[in-house]
Design an enzyme around this catalytic site. Structure first.
Site, PDB file in Angstrom:
ATOM      1  N   GLN A  17      30.563  61.542  68.261  1.00 22.26           N
ATOM      2  CA  GLN A  17      30.926  62.918  67.906  1.00 22.26           C
ATOM      3  C   GLN A  17      32.317  63.107  67.304  1.00 22.26           C
ATOM      4  O   GLN A  17      32.478  63.839  66.327  1.00 22.26           O
ATOM      5  CB  GLN A  17      30.809  63.829  69.143  1.00 22.26           C
ATOM      6  CG  GLN A  17      31.048  65.282  68.810  1.00 22.26           C
ATOM      7  CD  GLN A  17      31.020  66.232  69.990  1.00 22.26           C
ATOM      8  OE1 GLN A  17      31.523  67.333  69.896  1.00 22.26           O
ATOM      9  NE2 GLN A  17      30.442  65.844  71.106  1.00 22.26           N
ATOM     10  N   LEU A  72      25.165  48.408  56.704  1.00 23.22           N
ATOM     11  CA  LEU A  72      25.935  47.198  56.390  1.00 23.22           C
ATOM     12  C   LEU A  72      26.255  46.447  57.680  1.00 23.22           C
ATOM     13  O   LEU A  72      26.808  47.023  58.617  1.00 23.22           O
ATOM     14  CB  LEU A  72      27.252  47.628  55.715  1.00 23.22           C
ATOM     15  CG  LEU A  72      28.119  46.537  55.107  1.00 23.22           C
ATOM     16  CD1 LEU A  72      27.399  45.828  53.969  1.00 23.22           C
ATOM     17  CD2 LEU A  72      29.427  47.140  54.586  1.00 23.22           C
ATOM     18  N   PHE A  97      36.008  53.438  66.482  1.00 23.26           N
ATOM     19  CA  PHE A  97      35.503  52.341  67.304  1.00 23.26           C
ATOM     20  C   PHE A  97      36.336  52.250  68.576  1.00 23.26           C
ATOM     21  O   PHE A  97      37.433  52.794  68.665  1.00 23.26           O
ATOM     22  CB  PHE A  97      35.650  51.005  66.573  1.00 23.26           C
ATOM     23  CG  PHE A  97      34.728  50.850  65.399  1.00 23.26           C
ATOM     24  CD1 PHE A  97      33.366  51.065  65.521  1.00 23.26           C
ATOM     25  CD2 PHE A  97      35.227  50.464  64.161  1.00 23.26           C
ATOM     26  CE1 PHE A  97      32.517  50.900  64.436  1.00 23.26           C
ATOM     27  CE2 PHE A  97      34.394  50.307  63.084  1.00 23.26           C
ATOM     28  CZ  PHE A  97      33.040  50.526  63.213  1.00 23.26           C
ATOM     29  N   LYS A 136      37.825  52.649  76.650  1.00 26.24           N
ATOM     30  CA  LYS A 136      36.839  53.452  75.913  1.00 26.24           C
ATOM     31  C   LYS A 136      36.830  54.858  76.516  1.00 26.24           C
ATOM     32  O   LYS A 136      36.992  55.007  77.725  1.00 26.24           O
ATOM     33  CB  LYS A 136      35.445  52.863  76.066  1.00 26.24           C
ATOM     34  CG  LYS A 136      35.239  51.562  75.326  1.00 26.24           C
ATOM     35  CD  LYS A 136      33.792  51.132  75.435  1.00 26.24           C
ATOM     36  CE  LYS A 136      33.553  49.869  74.633  1.00 26.24           C
ATOM     37  NZ  LYS A 136      32.159  49.419  74.692  1.00 26.24           N
ATOM     38  N   GLU A 139      34.018  62.342  75.756  1.00 27.83           N
ATOM     39  CA  GLU A 139      34.493  63.724  75.858  1.00 27.83           C
ATOM     40  C   GLU A 139      35.122  64.107  77.213  1.00 27.83           C
ATOM     41  O   GLU A 139      36.278  64.509  77.280  1.00 27.83           O
ATOM     42  CB  GLU A 139      33.301  64.656  75.567  1.00 27.83           C
ATOM     43  CG  GLU A 139      33.535  66.127  75.829  1.00 27.83           C
ATOM     44  CD  GLU A 139      34.524  66.750  74.868  1.00 27.83           C
ATOM     45  OE1 GLU A 139      34.439  66.483  73.662  1.00 27.83           O
ATOM     46  OE2 GLU A 139      35.389  67.519  75.325  1.00 27.83           O
ATOM     47  N   ASP A 168      36.237  65.653  71.802  1.00 34.60           N
ATOM     48  CA  ASP A 168      35.629  65.036  70.619  1.00 34.60           C
ATOM     49  C   ASP A 168      35.905  65.853  69.360  1.00 34.60           C
ATOM     50  O   ASP A 168      36.615  65.418  68.457  1.00 34.60           O
ATOM     51  CB  ASP A 168      34.112  64.923  70.820  1.00 34.60           C
ATOM     52  CG  ASP A 168      33.751  63.729  71.679  1.00 34.60           C
ATOM     53  OD1 ASP A 168      34.548  62.787  71.739  1.00 34.60           O
ATOM     54  OD2 ASP A 168      32.671  63.742  72.279  1.00 34.60           O
ATOM     55  N   GLY A 247      48.019  84.607  81.047  1.00 33.21           N
ATOM     56  CA  GLY A 247      49.093  84.828  80.079  1.00 33.21           C
ATOM     57  C   GLY A 247      49.620  86.251  80.142  1.00 33.21           C
ATOM     58  O   GLY A 247      49.431  86.959  81.132  1.00 33.21           O
ATOM     59  N   GLY A 248      50.237  86.673  79.062  1.00 33.91           N
ATOM     60  CA  GLY A 248      50.915  87.972  79.024  1.00 33.91           C
ATOM     61  C   GLY A 248      49.965  89.158  79.024  1.00 33.91           C
ATOM     62  O   GLY A 248      50.378  90.286  79.300  1.00 33.91           O
ATOM     63  N   GLN A 249      48.701  88.942  78.682  1.00 33.51           N
ATOM     64  CA  GLN A 249      47.736  90.038  78.636  1.00 33.51           C
ATOM     65  C   GLN A 249      46.641  89.738  79.644  1.00 33.51           C
ATOM     66  O   GLN A 249      45.713  88.982  79.341  1.00 33.51           O
ATOM     67  CB  GLN A 249      47.135  90.172  77.225  1.00 33.51           C
ATOM     68  CG  GLN A 249      48.160  90.292  76.111  1.00 33.51           C
ATOM     69  CD  GLN A 249      48.987  91.569  76.164  1.00 33.51           C
ATOM     70  OE1 GLN A 249      48.646  92.513  76.888  1.00 33.51           O
ATOM     71  NE2 GLN A 249      50.077  91.606  75.442  1.00 33.51           N
TER      72      GLN A 249
HETATM   73  N1  CAO Z   1      28.131  46.043  61.632  1.00 39.57           N
HETATM   74  C1  CAO Z   1      28.370  45.158  62.613  1.00 39.57           C
HETATM   75  N2  CAO Z   1      28.972  45.515  63.790  1.00 39.57           N
HETATM   76  C2  CAO Z   1      29.297  46.801  63.956  1.00 39.57           C
HETATM   77  C3  CAO Z   1      29.079  47.770  62.960  1.00 39.57           C
HETATM   78  C4  CAO Z   1      28.455  47.345  61.747  1.00 39.57           C
HETATM   79  N3  CAO Z   1      28.196  48.192  60.761  1.00 39.57           N
HETATM   80  N4  CAO Z   1      29.520  48.952  63.412  1.00 39.57           N
HETATM   81  C5  CAO Z   1      30.006  48.748  64.653  1.00 39.57           C
HETATM   82  N5  CAO Z   1      29.883  47.442  64.980  1.00 39.57           N
HETATM   83  C6  CAO Z   1      30.294  46.799  66.223  1.00 39.57           C
HETATM   84  C7  CAO Z   1      31.766  46.922  66.481  1.00 39.57           C
HETATM   85  O1  CAO Z   1      32.487  46.022  65.675  1.00 39.57           O
HETATM   86  C8  CAO Z   1      31.815  46.568  67.964  1.00 39.57           C
HETATM   87  O2  CAO Z   1      31.767  45.167  68.116  1.00 39.57           O
HETATM   88  P1  CAO Z   1      32.769  44.360  69.120  1.00 39.57           P
HETATM   89  O3  CAO Z   1      32.672  45.039  70.439  1.00 39.57           O
HETATM   90  O4  CAO Z   1      32.177  42.979  69.099  1.00 39.57           O
HETATM   91  O5  CAO Z   1      34.126  44.430  68.555  1.00 39.57           O
HETATM   92  C9  CAO Z   1      30.479  47.120  68.482  1.00 39.57           C
HETATM   93  O6  CAO Z   1      29.728  47.450  67.319  1.00 39.57           O
HETATM   94  C10 CAO Z   1      30.549  48.312  69.377  1.00 39.57           C
HETATM   95  O7  CAO Z   1      31.487  49.273  68.919  1.00 39.57           O
HETATM   96  P2  CAO Z   1      32.170  50.262  69.941  1.00 39.57           P
HETATM   97  O8  CAO Z   1      32.798  49.465  71.029  1.00 39.57           O
HETATM   98  O9  CAO Z   1      33.046  51.197  69.225  1.00 39.57           O
HETATM   99  O10 CAO Z   1      30.906  51.082  70.501  1.00 39.57           O
HETATM  100  P3  CAO Z   1      30.492  51.400  72.003  1.00 39.57           P
HETATM  101  O11 CAO Z   1      29.172  52.065  71.903  1.00 39.57           O
HETATM  102  O12 CAO Z   1      30.565  50.227  72.892  1.00 39.57           O
HETATM  103  O13 CAO Z   1      31.587  52.453  72.506  1.00 39.57           O
HETATM  104  C11 CAO Z   1      32.840  54.501  72.356  1.00 39.57           C
HETATM  105  C12 CAO Z   1      31.511  53.787  72.099  1.00 39.57           C
HETATM  106  C13 CAO Z   1      32.726  55.904  71.780  1.00 39.57           C
HETATM  107  C14 CAO Z   1      33.076  54.600  73.871  1.00 39.57           C
HETATM  108  C15 CAO Z   1      33.991  53.742  71.693  1.00 39.57           C
HETATM  109  O14 CAO Z   1      33.681  53.527  70.343  1.00 39.57           O
HETATM  110  C16 CAO Z   1      35.334  54.435  71.805  1.00 39.57           C
HETATM  111  O15 CAO Z   1      35.972  54.446  72.868  1.00 39.57           O
HETATM  112  N6  CAO Z   1      35.808  55.011  70.693  1.00 39.57           N
HETATM  113  C17 CAO Z   1      37.098  55.628  70.610  1.00 39.57           C
HETATM  114  C18 CAO Z   1      37.136  56.945  71.324  1.00 39.57           C
HETATM  115  C19 CAO Z   1      36.119  57.911  70.799  1.00 39.57           C
HETATM  116  O16 CAO Z   1      36.015  58.220  69.650  1.00 39.57           O
HETATM  117  N7  CAO Z   1      35.359  58.465  71.736  1.00 39.57           N
HETATM  118  C20 CAO Z   1      34.521  59.590  71.440  1.00 39.57           C
HETATM  119  C21 CAO Z   1      33.135  59.236  71.325  1.00 39.57           C
HETATM  120  S1  CAO Z   1      32.215  60.721  71.107  1.00 39.57           S
HETATM  121  O17 CAO Z   1      31.958  61.263  72.638  1.00 39.57           O
END
Ligand code: CAO
Length: 415
Positions: A17, A72, A97, A136, A139, A168, A247-249
């Site tokens: 998100q 990709l 990520f 990680k 929200e 988010d 707050g003030g209101q």
């Molecule tokens: N091709 C190949 N690999 C890909 C890819 C692609 N097109 N796109 C993503 N990947 C891989 C990443 O490189 C990663 O690999 P490694 O762990 O080996 O480095 C893997 O996919 C997983 O990515 P991720 O760790 O970002 O995803 P997750 O589902 O495990 O975690 C989240 C999700 C949201 C917790 C994490 O991305 C995060 O903390 N993001 C930052 C904070 C954030 O934006 N949070 C809000 C999320 S919305 O509620």
């Protein structure tokens, strides 16, 4: 008419998100947003909270309008070659990520700058540098660590998260501003730069008034605008204020006609000082206009609960919309509690494009929230979200790949 961000090319590596909110806004302002997704599955939200089998979820469609999608595998060598070309082609790379994922993919900030010194790298992470930098975050974690949960909820209840996605979508908004600021700066400097927004920081920024109150509490040991005052002693941290404005209101949520059956038959009522005498006249308490215990905002503070209870006697005799109409004649700030059902049917929100109906090839028609920011010379037209990899071929051909090469990349599941 050209769009404000026409010509800006965004390499959209976002998912879930926070990041998609940001790139969707940029797309609405006219940027060409190329969403890169993993072959086969794509953004995890495509399959989450599905209401129709095998069809992109509303969660995905409502966060990814006006974008193009290329699949990709960025962990394969050929995928990395394509990614290099995309970095050369684009102005901004946006990603959310988990910490370190982009580096592990082989695309550190240093490497991105080597490939394209004009590139802006914009990232959302849960936390900034510090003890939690590698965590990680979703929200509600951001709401808890940014100060929102400890200051939200019933004064006697547990910490509470809010349905507004301030962690988010709130961070996505912050990042979008950082990106356009960096683009503006690049006009002068000729160079890209790194833009980062941590979810904890964004939530805290939105909770600024609570840090204000923390310091007022530290100094005076009391917050007279909070519902705890005057009966309950304050602790050392800003408490939860229920529905008080704090707050003030002073403000409160009051019952309206039909509240026994309708969970949303309520109105938010603000006793703004400027219209105090009108409030008194409407509820039939003219004596309060001159009574020294009620005549000034300061004098009213210890009596707020009683005052709102008396106003509620009046609001209970009106529907929330009748109360809104009457109060607005006197410029008394108030607002009915609107349900999502009422908002979906609201004609004025439809007319302004804030609620939009979109058609989707596999889902059919659905409602979404359009661009809340209106530009007079660059109006937003909301178009549907892309199917997974829908634009892979056309994007690869823009990057210079031949039809044979594209077929090969598809066959090898690189795209
Ligand atoms: N091709 C190949 N690999 C890909 C890819 C692609 N097109 N796109 C993503 N990947 C891989 C990443 O490189 C990663 O690999 P490694 O762990 O080996 O480095 C893997 O996919 C997983 O990515 P991720 O760790 O970002 O995803 P997750 O589902 O495990 O975690 C989240 C999700 C949201 C917790 C994490 O991305 C995060 O903390 N993001 C930052 C904070 C954030 O934006 N949070 C809000 C999320 S919305 O509620």
């Amino acid at each position: 008419m050209s769009k404000a961000l026409e010509g800006v090319k965004i390499l959209d590596f976002t998912h879930v998100q926070s990041g998609p909110t940001c790139t969707q806004l940029l797309a609405w302002f006219g940027a060409d947003v190329i969403k890169v997704e993993r072959p086969g599955e794509g953004d995890a939200t495509r399959g989450q909270l599905r209401d129709i089998p095998d069809v992109d979820s509303l969660y995905f469609t409502m966060l990814n309008h006006n974008k193009r999608s290329i699949t990709l595998n960025t962990k394969s060598n050929k995928g990395k070659d394509v990614l290099v070309k995309l970095i050369q082609h684009c102005d901004v790379l946006v990603e959310n990520f988990a910490p370190g994922a982009l580096d592990r993919m082989g695309f550190s900030w240093e490497r991105i700058q080597e490939i394209n010194p004009r590139m802006i790298l914009a990232s959302i992470k849960g936390f900034g540098p510090g003890p939690y930098v590698d965590c990680k975050v979703y929200e509600n974690v951001a709401q808890c660590t940014g100060g929102a949960a400890s200051t939200t909820g019933d004064p006697n209840g547990i910490p509470m998260v809010t349905g507004a996605q301030i962690g988010d979508s709130g961070t996505g908004l912050h990042l979008a501003l950082g990106i356009v600021t960096a683009l503006f700066h690049r006009e002068k400097s000729g160079r890209g730069q790194r833009v980062t927004a941590a979810m904890q920081d964004a939530v805290l920024n939105l909770c600024r008034v609570k840090l204000r109150d923390q310091q007022r509490l530290d100094r005076t040991q009391v917050l007279k605008e909070y519902p705890q005052y005057p009966e309950i002693e304050f602790g050392d941290a800003v408490p939860r204020a229920g529905n008080a404005s704090g707050g003030g209101q002073p403000g409160a949520i009051l019952k309206c006609k039909g509240w026994q059956k309708d969970p949303n038959a309520y109105i938010y009522f603000i006793t703004q000082a400027a219209v105090w005498s009108d409030i008194c006249k409407i509820i039939g308490e003219e004596g309060w206009i001159t009574n020294p215990s009620y005549a000034t905002p300061e004098a009213r503070l210890p009596h707020l609960k009683m005052i709102f209870a008396r106003i509620e006697e009046w609001t209970k005799t009106k529907t929330k919309f009748e109360a809104m109409d009457i109060l607005n004649e006197f410029d008394i700030p108030c607002g009915p509690i609107l349900s999502m059902k009422e908002i979906s049917d609201d004609k004025s929100l439809r007319a302004t494009g804030t609620v939009v109906e979109v058609d989707h090839p596999t889902r059919g028609k659905y409602l979404t929230v359009g661009n809340p920011i209106k530009l007079s010379d660059s109006p937003t037209e909301v178009t549907r979200s892309p199917l997974l990899g829908e634009h892979s071929g056309e994007i690869l051909s823009i990057l210079g790949y031949s039809a044979t090469e594209i077929a090969q990349l598809k066959g090898e599941r690189v795209v």
